[in-house]
Every structure is written in C-alpha cells, then in structure tokens.
Design a protein around this motif. Sequence first.
Motif: not given
Lengths: 342, 328
Positions: A73-78, A276-280, A297-303
Amino acid sequence: MPSAQEPQPNEAEGQSARASARRRLGKFDLSSQGPILGLILLAIVGTALNSDFASLANWMNVLTRTSFIGIIAVGMTFVIISGGIDLSVGSMVALIAGSIILVINSLATHIDAPVLVVIVGMMVSLMMGAAFGTMHGLLITKGRIEPFIVTLGTLGTFRAVLTWLADGGAITLDFGLSQTYGPVYYGTLLGIPIPVWVFLGVAIIGTVLLRRTAFGRYVQAIGSNEQVARYAAVDVDRVKILTYAFLGLCVGIATLLYVPRLGSASPTTGLLWELEAIAAVIVGGTSFKGGSGRVTGTVIGAILLSVIGNILNLTSIISVHLNAAVQGIVIISVAFLQRRRP
Amino acid sequence: MSVLASLTRRSALALALGTSALIALPGISAAQEKVNLGVSIPAATHSFTAGIVWWANEAKKDLEAAHPDDLKITVKTSSGAPEQANQLQDLVTVTGINTLVIFPFESAALTQPVAQAKNKGVYVTVVDRGLTDPSAQDAYMAGDNTAFGKIPAEYFAKKYDGKANIVALRGIPTTLDNERWEAFTSVIDKYPDMKILDAQYGNWNRDDAFKVMQDFLTRFKDIDLVWAADDDMAIGVLQAIRQAGREGDIKEVFGGAGAKGMVKTIMDDDNPLIKADVSYSPKFIYEAIKRTAEARLKGEELPETTILPSELIDKSNAKDFYFPDSPF
C-alpha cells in the motif's frame, strides 16, 4: 507545518485564507485525523469485547499480517497520488512467490549453502518486482495505454502463469530450506517481528520520498495536474515509470516476507490483495483522483483494515456471514470521518 | 502443457482410428457400437480442480488402453459456465459424442445445455453438483459431503471419549460447506462435553486459515482439537499453532479431502498433530468416467444416483490414498 510559521505575504490570498481556516479548526481537523480516530475507536471497542485484543502478542500478530498489504500500500500510495492505479499487485505477489520458490528449490540442488540460496531468492524477488513495475510504467507512458487496462491485463496474466507453473496445484519450498528461510517471517528483533521492522522501514522511506524529495513533489504535481506539470518541465513519463517501479519493488519486498510464512504459493496466493491495498490507501486519506495523500495515513489505513478482521475473529457477537458487512460499514464510516470539504 | 499433450495425443489417436477405419472398411457396422465419450470439467485453477483434470486424463489413458477399438474419450476443460456450455455444443456437434460425463460449473446455468445434449441421444452422467432439473441427466455421481463432516466428528468423539474443546474452520459459504458443517455439528451435539468454541470462514485458503487460527489461539487458551475441514486450511492452521508454540496443548488437527502431502504425513507419521484425514478425492471423476464407459460398453444403464463414499484415512490405510503423481 502551517501552525509553525506565519504565511508569507507573497503567498496567494486564497491559499493563506484556507491555511488560516484550517488553523482555526486546529486539532479538530477530522479530514487528516479520521483514520487514526477510527483506529483508536476500534481499539477501544476491541478491548471492551475481548481483553486479549490489547495484548502485545495480538498486536504483533496484527501488525505482522498487515505488513504485506501495508508495504504494498505504501508503493500504491505513490501510484494513486500520481493519478494512476495498479490492479495487478495480488497476482504479482503470487507469480513472484512461485518463481522464487522454484529458483530456491532448484539452486539448492546445485549449491550446498542454504543461506546463500535463500538470499539469492530474495534478490530475485526484488528484481522481478522492480522489473514488472517498470514494464507497467513503460506500457502506460510510452505505450500510452490506460493504467487500468495495462494492470487488468497483467492481473490475469501473472496469475495464469503461476497457475501454469504450479500445474494448478501448489509450489512448495523444500522442507530444509523453509527452516532456513523461516526466521525472515517468524524471527524477531528486540521482541518485534522482522516483517514489522521492514514495514516500518518502508513506511519511513515512503514518507521521506513523498515529503522531502523532488520526486515526491513531482508525483503530487502530476496527480493534481499532469498538463501543468509538463509545462513546468517535469519529466512526467520518467516520474510515472518510477512510481510503478517503486510499487513493484514494494511488492517484491512483501513477497520475500510472505514466502517463508507458509513456504508455498498457489493460485489463491495474494487473491484480492490489490483491493485491500487500494482500500488501505484511500481509507488512509489519499485522494482517489490523485494529487495529494499521506504515507502515514496509508499505514494506519492498512492496520485499521486488518484490525476489523481481527476483532471479528476474537468475538462471536454477530453471525460470521455478516463479517464482510461489518468491514464494509467500518470502511465507509472512516471515509465519512475524513471526508473533504467541497 | 497437459492440455497440449492430450491434444496431440488426441489427434494422433484420431488419425490412428481414421486409418484403421479405412483399412477395415467392411467392418464399419461393428464400429457403430463404439462409445464416444466426452468429458467436460473445470480448468485447473486450484489444486482440487488440477486433481480433477489429472484424474480425468488418467481415466482416458487407462480406459482407452483397455478398450482400444470401441472407446474414444475426449477431455475438455473450461474456465466458466458459459464456456462450458459452448464446449458442450462442440462436443455434441463436432466431436459427435454419444456419452457425456460432466462436472458442471453451476447447476442452474448448465441444466439447459445438458438437457439439449440429452435430447440428441447422448447418455449423460453428471458429477459433483446436480442439475436443477434431474430429468436432464441419466445418472448422478457425487462425493459424500455428509460423511466428510460426520467422519471427523465421530473420530474425535471416539478418540477423545466425547470430551474436548474444538475450534472449526469453514470453507466458503455454499450449500456444500453447509452440508459438511451440519453433519459435523449434528454428531458433536450428541456429546454434551464436546464443545465447539467457534467457527469462522477460512475460504479454503491457507492464508486466511492462518489468520483465523492465530486469532483463535489468542482468544481461547484451552483448545484440544481443530477441525480445519480442508487440507489446505490445515496447513495454515499448523503454521499458526507452531508460531504460537501451542503444539503442546492442542492435540490434533483434522483436515479433509486427502491431499497427497497430508496423506504422506499420516503415512510416515511425522507430525504428531496430524493423525487422520477424510477422503474426498478428485479421483471420483476417474470413477465416474470408468463406470460410465464400462456400463455403456455393455449397453447397461447406471443407477440414478451413486454416492462415492468418503472414508477415514489413517496410518493403516494411508498408502491406498497416496498418489504421488497427482498434483493434488
């Protein structure tokens, strides 16, 4: 940070007005605090329902299992901030996992140094991820194909190739080698599992890249207005290719942590991980239209997403048939908390 | 790859048949009794369907070798109900089959296409899931889902004297999963000291089973038995138990289906948590093809419904269930 310094007089008026409006709202700025607020609420509910929820062991379980999706998801954020999308990441995990197991198994029959063989396998994982990502970037920029179509195509292709390699079954790491490789997932450092450390590292690198480098600013500029970015002499194609390559690399990292968990890859590996990654990313406050977003934000979203499943498993207050409904309602609620002002 | 191989094998066979027919022109009336059998099954997208494809091709190999002159088998795989329906038409009109063994993707969507084939005089055996209109089939064969749930429950009750704390995993919400679950709980309910602490869906998937089991281990401090309900899910369960260091207090994990890795573990007795399994082998497609072909060769009919039994696999009989070449 807007609260740290006064707006410069030469700043555009609208912007300074908005900045001061935001300052007036102060700590109640829900649009950036939504995910963390949601997570805290969930943690309170979880602890109330089952006190084991708050135990360190449970949190380590949750963080470890989040690390795969989280790193991706971190990569997906970019990619999403730059205005793109990658639907293929789950299939990519499956194909890379299968490939490195085959590589490790076959190298081990020639070289009698299991540690070295496993390290080679991990390198192959990173290289395959970066190569697939670069390929996506090239097809999207030089090939001028919509990212949705390119990655929808590879979503099918990657998984089909894995299924073919596995002959429909599972590809399994030889037992002795899975003992060697095991600690990469099951090992701990200072009491914290290795995947959690790696997740933390990737998140920090992601934050720095996005907020402190020219690359990060270009990514945001392209996402908010690609045409303007081009006029401003940003090498749009190169930056876009880099975002997909970085995501691919993240997928490679997630895969090399995933393989030692079960020591196998099958056609169900990584199924629906892309969603799941996109949702996070989106739950974490990144705009689906691109332009702005935060790695934290992404990290918190994933958790947050994996905590919901964890709480549902730790209690039995509702029918298991409704688990997905609870997940859906929580996602929408969190999104509501952090909705943007029009 | 196997599809390609079977394709070439098939065309070679057709060529051979063609030439032998030319040579034996006067005897053509005898060739009319030939059974031209089509097999329509799902493509290999996970280990169970991979097993189905492998066993179907085994049946083709064995049976065509046993009846070289009067049996021809065509195996077709498809990746969805619409594709399977189209394939069925091709099998009837182009391949000219007179006997069909079909493992339908979906009951409802395939009923009409199968009925059309039957109306053209094709003898139809339906495998695994029945059609919505049973008159569209001549015979029905399926694995025993009730036994799949009942056998582990009875095994647990007997071995642990009707006293144990059990956690269970379920597959994907389907009628098949419900049948197994009801059979399991109906036995357990008879023993007041056997308690099912909770059951969650693991989607017949190792990763999901791993997560669910991790959470069960956090939530319940006293678990005796795990009904993983599937061999793939059992693998995830075992990893979670090992990670939590709970091999001591959990006594046994029971999977299901008889995957070769699990059967080998039972045979070699090399995991104290794995002692038994229940068969639900993709080999039933082999049985279905064999029984259909042999009945048709003799001009007989099959019984309307045949349930291929699920059996308890333990150390004493594990070698009968071990097929090292099968992908499943």
